[in-house]
Structure formats: C-alpha cells, structure tokens
Design an enzyme around this catalytic site. Structure first.
Site, PDB file in Angstrom:
ATOM      1  N   LYS A  99       0.826  -1.213   0.000  1.00  0.00           N
ATOM      2  CA  LYS A  99       0.000   0.000   0.000  1.00  0.00           C
ATOM      3  C   LYS A  99       0.862   1.265   0.000  1.00  0.00           C
ATOM      4  O   LYS A  99       0.554   2.233  -0.684  1.00  0.00           O
ATOM      5  CB  LYS A  99      -0.928   0.016   1.227  1.00  0.00           C
ATOM      6  N   ARG A 107      -8.843   1.177   9.520  1.00  0.00           N
ATOM      7  CA  ARG A 107      -8.379  -0.177   9.844  1.00  0.00           C
ATOM      8  C   ARG A 107      -9.478  -1.018  10.496  1.00  0.00           C
ATOM      9  O   ARG A 107      -9.294  -2.196  10.724  1.00  0.00           O
ATOM     10  CB  ARG A 107      -7.253  -0.099  10.869  1.00  0.00           C
ATOM     11  N   ARG A 139      11.395  -6.373   4.335  1.00  0.00           N
ATOM     12  CA  ARG A 139      11.162  -4.964   3.989  1.00  0.00           C
ATOM     13  C   ARG A 139      12.224  -4.027   4.549  1.00  0.00           C
ATOM     14  O   ARG A 139      12.637  -4.149   5.695  1.00  0.00           O
ATOM     15  CB  ARG A 139       9.786  -4.568   4.519  1.00  0.00           C
ATOM     16  N   ARG A 169      11.671  -1.730   9.820  1.00  0.00           N
ATOM     17  CA  ARG A 169      10.683  -1.294  10.809  1.00  0.00           C
ATOM     18  C   ARG A 169      10.742  -2.177  12.047  1.00  0.00           C
ATOM     19  O   ARG A 169      10.877  -3.388  11.944  1.00  0.00           O
ATOM     20  CB  ARG A 169       9.282  -1.348  10.185  1.00  0.00           C
ATOM     21  N   ARG A 206      -0.153  -8.605  13.519  1.00  0.00           N
ATOM     22  CA  ARG A 206      -0.688  -7.658  12.521  1.00  0.00           C
ATOM     23  C   ARG A 206      -1.517  -8.392  11.477  1.00  0.00           C
ATOM     24  O   ARG A 206      -2.572  -7.910  11.063  1.00  0.00           O
ATOM     25  CB  ARG A 206       0.460  -6.877  11.873  1.00  0.00           C
TER      26      ARG A 206
HETATM   27  P1  AMP Z   1       1.261   0.595   8.937  1.00  0.00           P
HETATM   28  O1  AMP Z   1       2.452   1.437   8.600  1.00  0.00           O
HETATM   29  O2  AMP Z   1       0.019   1.048   8.229  1.00  0.00           O
HETATM   30  O3  AMP Z   1       1.524  -0.874   8.781  1.00  0.00           O
HETATM   31  O4  AMP Z   1       0.969   0.844  10.494  1.00  0.00           O
HETATM   32  C1  AMP Z   1       1.922   0.494  11.462  1.00  0.00           C
HETATM   33  C2  AMP Z   1       1.244   0.404  12.817  1.00  0.00           C
HETATM   34  O5  AMP Z   1       0.695   1.675  13.177  1.00  0.00           O
HETATM   35  C3  AMP Z   1       0.074  -0.558  12.879  1.00  0.00           C
HETATM   36  O6  AMP Z   1       0.489  -1.907  13.124  1.00  0.00           O
HETATM   37  C4  AMP Z   1      -0.705   0.015  14.058  1.00  0.00           C
HETATM   38  O7  AMP Z   1      -0.089  -0.298  15.297  1.00  0.00           O
HETATM   39  C5  AMP Z   1      -0.557   1.516  13.846  1.00  0.00           C
HETATM   40  N1  AMP Z   1      -1.621   2.044  12.970  1.00  0.00           N
HETATM   41  C6  AMP Z   1      -1.475   2.595  11.730  1.00  0.00           C
HETATM   42  N2  AMP Z   1      -2.667   2.981  11.235  1.00  0.00           N
HETATM   43  C7  AMP Z   1      -3.578   2.655  12.171  1.00  0.00           C
HETATM   44  C8  AMP Z   1      -5.004   2.789  12.244  1.00  0.00           C
HETATM   45  N3  AMP Z   1      -5.718   3.315  11.243  1.00  0.00           N
HETATM   46  N4  AMP Z   1      -5.620   2.354  13.378  1.00  0.00           N
HETATM   47  C9  AMP Z   1      -4.922   1.845  14.407  1.00  0.00           C
HETATM   48  N5  AMP Z   1      -3.591   1.672  14.391  1.00  0.00           N
HETATM   49  C10 AMP Z   1      -2.914   2.085  13.294  1.00  0.00           C
END
Ligand code: AMP
Length: 232
Positions: free
Chosen positions: A30, A105, A144, A177, A188
């Site tokens: 994404k 989410r 990654r 990360r 996740r």
């Molecule tokens: P991502 O970079 O989108 O994979 O997000 C990394 C982490 O940030 C996720 O595993 C969550 O802990 C937190 N996070 C990101 N976006 C959200 C969201 N919309 N709602 C809740 N937690 C989020």
C-alpha cells in the site's frame, strides 16, 4: 529537478470521490502504491503508520502512547488515529483530494471517515483493495527495508536496492521497521483478518470498492491501479 514528470492533477472522478482508501493486508504494498498515485496525480498520501512512526521517533505524547501498542503489532486506539486523520485532512494540500494508506483499519474508523467527509461537505471515499495471497506476506514483511529520508520501500528478497542497505535515490542507509519482527507480523496479520477485512466488506456493500491483484510486480500493480482510477 529529478526529471520526474509533472503530476497530472487528480482524476476527473475526484470531483465526487475525495478520499482514495488503499486497503490490503500488511505487506500488500500500500505504501509503495500510494506513493505512485500521489506522484502521478499530485494529491497527498496520508499514512497513519508513517505519522505514528514519526511521533514515536520524536517521543511526542502521541508517540509515547502509541509505541508499545505498535511494537506489539496491535492497533492504536481509534480516538488517536481519527484525530490524526482529521487534523491532517484539514490542511490545504488536501483540498483536491487525498490518498489514505493504513486508515480506516476497522469499521468504526470507516464510519468516522464517512461522517468527517460529510461534515466537511467533501466527496465520498472510494476504496481499492490490493489483494495478495497470504503465504507471500511474511516474506514481504520480514524482508522490507525503508529509506528514512525519501520513504522508498525495498525488499531484500523481492526488489533489493542496487547497493545492499543503501537507498538508490539518495544514498541514505536503509532501516527495518521495528514492527517487522516475527511476533509482531503474526499479530498484525491476525488483526487484519479480524478487524480490517470487514472494512473491505463495508465498502463493498456501499458499492465503493474496487479490487486489484497485488501479487505481481510493484509496476504491474501500479498499472492496474491507474487504470481503475481512469475508469471511475
Ligand atoms: P502501517 O504502517 O500502516 O503498517 O501501520 C503500522 C502500525 O501503526 C500498525 O500496526 C498500528 O499499530 C498503527 N496504525 C497505523 N494505522 C492505524 C489505524 N488506522 N488504526 C490503528 N492503528 C494504526
């Protein structure tokens, strides 16, 4: 100047669609894809994950609240992410539309976004689900690497940088990360199935869902996405 073509401006359908929501499991690409759409159409990409990671690095009050939850691979409370999104989309660069990566989410966040767009008298959301076979996601996540300067995403197994550990674009040292650890990846992926999968159905039922096959190369996925946006 890096010779990149000028953005075209938002697709015509952005008169009625204001928020392009990219959905898909962690590792679906994404972030990579929202960057391509942002460059092509000149609309900002908003990644709640990127904003949260920045807050963690800065040790801001938001970052301190979010860090433990993120490291464990769980979702940060809705009230925090919803207010991040509300603040960010009120900035003038979002006036012509924007791309959301990593939000909503869960269905509560999806309802929040609908209400926010309505309240601001903006167009609707349109979701595009990037579908990827679940057995390839672990490899995508554990391999990654991200450039901390320009945000370009690489993968040591699938599309490595030319020089190991160094960004092709700006020469910065690539980082991994913290939440791309085995245990965090497991939670996740499981939270995606239980909480985010219903968001795909939410948009499907509202007839606001498009789907692309995310299993091919990043370029092949970008081509499909551009064609979905052109045909809206
Ligand atoms: P991502 O970079 O989108 O994979 O997000 C990394 C982490 O940030 C996720 O595993 C969550 O802990 C937190 N996070 C990101 N976006 C959200 C969201 N919309 N709602 C809740 N937690 C989020």
């Amino acid at each position: 100047m890096d010779g990149a073509p000028l953005p075209e401006g938002p697709p015509r359908a952005f008169a009625r669609v204001h928020a392009l929501v990219l959905l898909g499991p962690p590792g679906a690409g994404k972030g990579t894809q929202s960057r391509q759409i942002s460059r092509k159409f000149g609309i900002p990409e908003i990644s709640t994950g990127v904003i949260l990671r920045q807050a963690v690095r800065e040790k801001s009050p938001l970052g301190l609240r979010a860090q433990v939850v993120m490291d464990a691979g769980h979702l940060v409370p809705d009230e925090l992410v919803c207010s991040i999104v509300e603040d960010r989309i009120s900035k003038p660069d979002c006036d012509r539309g924007f791309i959301l990566d990593g939000f909503p989410r869960n269905t509560a966040q999806a309802r929040f976004l609908d209400a926010l767009l309505r309240r601001r008298k903006l167009g609707s959301a349109l979701a595009v689900s990037v579908n990827v076979a679940s057995d390839s996601l672990r490899k995508r996540l554990s391999g990654r690497q991200t450039c901390p300067q320009c945000g370009t995403i690489y993968n040591v197994y699938l599309h490595p940088s030319q020089k190991e550990g160094i960004c092709d674009r700006d020469g910065a040292a690539l980082t991994q990360r913290r939440d791309d650890s085995e245990e965090s990846i497991r939670s996740r992926l499981s939270e995606f199935e239980s909480l985010t999968r219903p968001v795909i159905e939410y948009y499907r039922q509202a007839d606001l869902l498009r789907e692309v096959d995310g299993n091919g190369s990043p370029e092949a996925v970008t081509t499909q996405l551009f064609s979905v946006l052109k045909d809206l």
